[in-house]
Design an enzyme around this catalytic site. Structure first.
Site, PDB file in Angstrom:
ATOM      1  N   HIS A  16      47.160 -81.865 -54.925  1.00  0.00           N
ATOM      2  CA  HIS A  16      48.343 -82.012 -55.795  1.00  0.00           C
ATOM      3  C   HIS A  16      48.478 -80.748 -56.630  1.00  0.00           C
ATOM      4  O   HIS A  16      47.915 -80.629 -57.718  1.00  0.00           O
ATOM      5  CB  HIS A  16      48.181 -83.261 -56.672  1.00  0.00           C
ATOM      6  N   HIS A  18      51.550 -77.734 -57.357  1.00  0.00           N
ATOM      7  CA  HIS A  18      52.873 -77.129 -57.144  1.00  0.00           C
ATOM      8  C   HIS A  18      52.665 -75.622 -57.247  1.00  0.00           C
ATOM      9  O   HIS A  18      52.287 -75.132 -58.323  1.00  0.00           O
ATOM     10  CB  HIS A  18      53.855 -77.605 -58.212  1.00  0.00           C
ATOM     11  N   HIS A 196      55.653 -88.411 -55.657  1.00  0.00           N
ATOM     12  CA  HIS A 196      55.260 -88.665 -57.040  1.00  0.00           C
ATOM     13  C   HIS A 196      55.845 -90.029 -57.428  1.00  0.00           C
ATOM     14  O   HIS A 196      57.044 -90.267 -57.244  1.00  0.00           O
ATOM     15  CB  HIS A 196      55.858 -87.627 -57.984  1.00  0.00           C
ATOM     16  N   GLU A 199      54.192 -91.802 -62.544  1.00  0.00           N
ATOM     17  CA  GLU A 199      53.743 -90.835 -63.557  1.00  0.00           C
ATOM     18  C   GLU A 199      54.395 -91.264 -64.876  1.00  0.00           C
ATOM     19  O   GLU A 199      53.715 -91.600 -65.834  1.00  0.00           O
ATOM     20  CB  GLU A 199      54.175 -89.413 -63.152  1.00  0.00           C
TER      21      GLU A 199
HETATM   22  N1  HPA Z   1      55.891 -84.259 -61.974  1.00  0.00           N
HETATM   23  C1  HPA Z   1      57.068 -84.221 -61.351  1.00  0.00           C
HETATM   24  N2  HPA Z   1      57.574 -83.108 -60.849  1.00  0.00           N
HETATM   25  C2  HPA Z   1      56.873 -81.977 -60.953  1.00  0.00           C
HETATM   26  C3  HPA Z   1      55.658 -81.953 -61.584  1.00  0.00           C
HETATM   27  C4  HPA Z   1      55.131 -83.157 -62.120  1.00  0.00           C
HETATM   28  O1  HPA Z   1      54.039 -83.229 -62.717  1.00  0.00           O
HETATM   29  N3  HPA Z   1      55.230 -80.666 -61.534  1.00  0.00           N
HETATM   30  C5  HPA Z   1      56.158 -79.954 -60.870  1.00  0.00           C
HETATM   31  N4  HPA Z   1      57.173 -80.744 -60.525  1.00  0.00           N
HETATM   32 ZN    ZN Z   2      53.034 -82.969 -59.484  1.00  0.00          ZN
END
Ligand code: HPA
Ligand code: ZN
Length: 335
Positions: A16, A18, A196, A199
């Protein structure tokens, strides 16, 4: 040997990350200079001072602004190579990396420019230090499904080098159900699926990601703990949850590290793993994330070994490759 030292020596997989979130302030300045761009910061300290967030959206606004300095194939190569070099020290032996093509094409940087730079770095990392990599194309969920379909079309010539599609950006108000058709199309093209969910969004979003998107792996998933039937399902289906402790702290998903749910997840039998998400913005790479939870949650050597094992088990490597990495974990002395 301390738990932290043992964790530092264990081989791990990053699942995970980016790549645009690995853009350190120093590189942001260097690329702005190289590309003759103005950025709204006077110094590295100025940039770091702006990295205080109270939720996901506040971070995303800065994250999309930061990546404006990425213009050329060389920029994407340098960004990726710097990240891969950096995490060698943390014993990351395999990385499955997200990129956000729509954040580049929307500002006139071609899809092919971004992906070419990233993939050249992947090839070089394998040749130079034997690290393996896979690429995950993320759709931005604040944009339309039609836009995601257009991105999948641009990816068509590259499908043999893309392992999976993912779903990121602003979660609340953009549920997985918005992307049901494009995820189905990606699956039909042989791609793995991740998203995702949970979160900031509610447990229902995780259920949608499982039922409608048919994900192979869940990114974050923290809020699954609010629904015991969902937890039981995730355990039963042996779903991997890619958890990002420093990210959770910086984006106020948890109030402090002592209340982070990672240990609870492991003790319940969830297949949780630890990753760095956007290390340049959240204050640390793989081993910083391990150290943060080891200290705050009193993790044992058994916990950290499970985390390292889970990272390979939850990866998209072949069964043979997984076995080799799991065997390499076994030979690391813990005493
Ligand atoms: N959450 C959602 N989108 C994202 C994140 C994240 O932590 N980091 C980069 N894009
Ligand atoms: Zn992420």
């Amino acid at each position: 040997m301390s738990v932290a030292n043992y964790a530092a020596r264990l081989p791990k997989a990053e699942l995970h990350l980016h790549i645009e979130g690995s853009l350190e302030p120093e590189m942001m300045f260097a690329l702005a200079m190289r590309n003759k761009l103005d950025i709204p910061f006077k110094s590295v300290d100025d940039i770091r001072a702006a990295y205080a967030f109270s939720n996901l959206q506040e971070f995303l606004d800065i994250y999309y602004q930061g990546m404006n300095v990425l213009k050329t194939e060389e920029d994407f190569f340098d960004l990726t190579m710097t990240y891969l070099n950096r995490v060698c020290i943390d014993k990351v032996r395999h990385a499955e990396i997200f990129f956000d093509p729509q954040a580049h094409t929307a500002r006139g940087v071609p899809f092919d420019t971004a992906i070419s730079g990233i993939l050249t770095a992947f090839t070089m990392a394998k040749a130079q230090f034997g690290m393996t990599t896979k690429l995950i194309l993320c759709f931005l969920r604040h944009l339309s499904e039609e836009d995601a379909f257009e991105t999948l079309k641009q990816a068509e010539p590259w499908l043999d080098r893309i392992t999976a599609v993912g779903l990121d950006s602003s979660e609340v108000g953009n549920p997985p159900s918005k992307f049901t058709r494009v995820f189905k199309a990606a699956k039909e093209r042989g791609l793995k699926l991740v998203a995702h969910a949970g979160e900031e969004g509610p447990p229902e979003y995780i259920i949608e990601a499982l039922d409608l998107l048919q994900i192979d792996r869940l990114d974050h998933g923290n809020r699954s703990l609010e629904n015991s039937a969902l937890v039981e399902r995730l355990i039963r289906e042996q779903m991997t949850l890619t958890v990002c402790p420093l990210s959770n702290l910086k984006l106020c998903v948890v109030d402090n590290m002592r209340s982070h749910p990672l240990k609870q997840m492991l003790d319940l039998g969830l297949r949780a793993t630890i990753h760095s998400d956007d290390p340049a913005y959240f204050g640390g790479y793989m081993n910083n994330n391990f150290n943060a939870v080891i200290g705050a949650l009193d993790l044992t050597k058994s916990h950290v070994k499970t985390l390292a094992r889970n990272s390979f088990i939850g990866s998209f490597l072949s069964e043979g490759e997984k076995r080799a990495h799991l065997a390499a974990i076994e030979i690391i002395q813990s005493s």
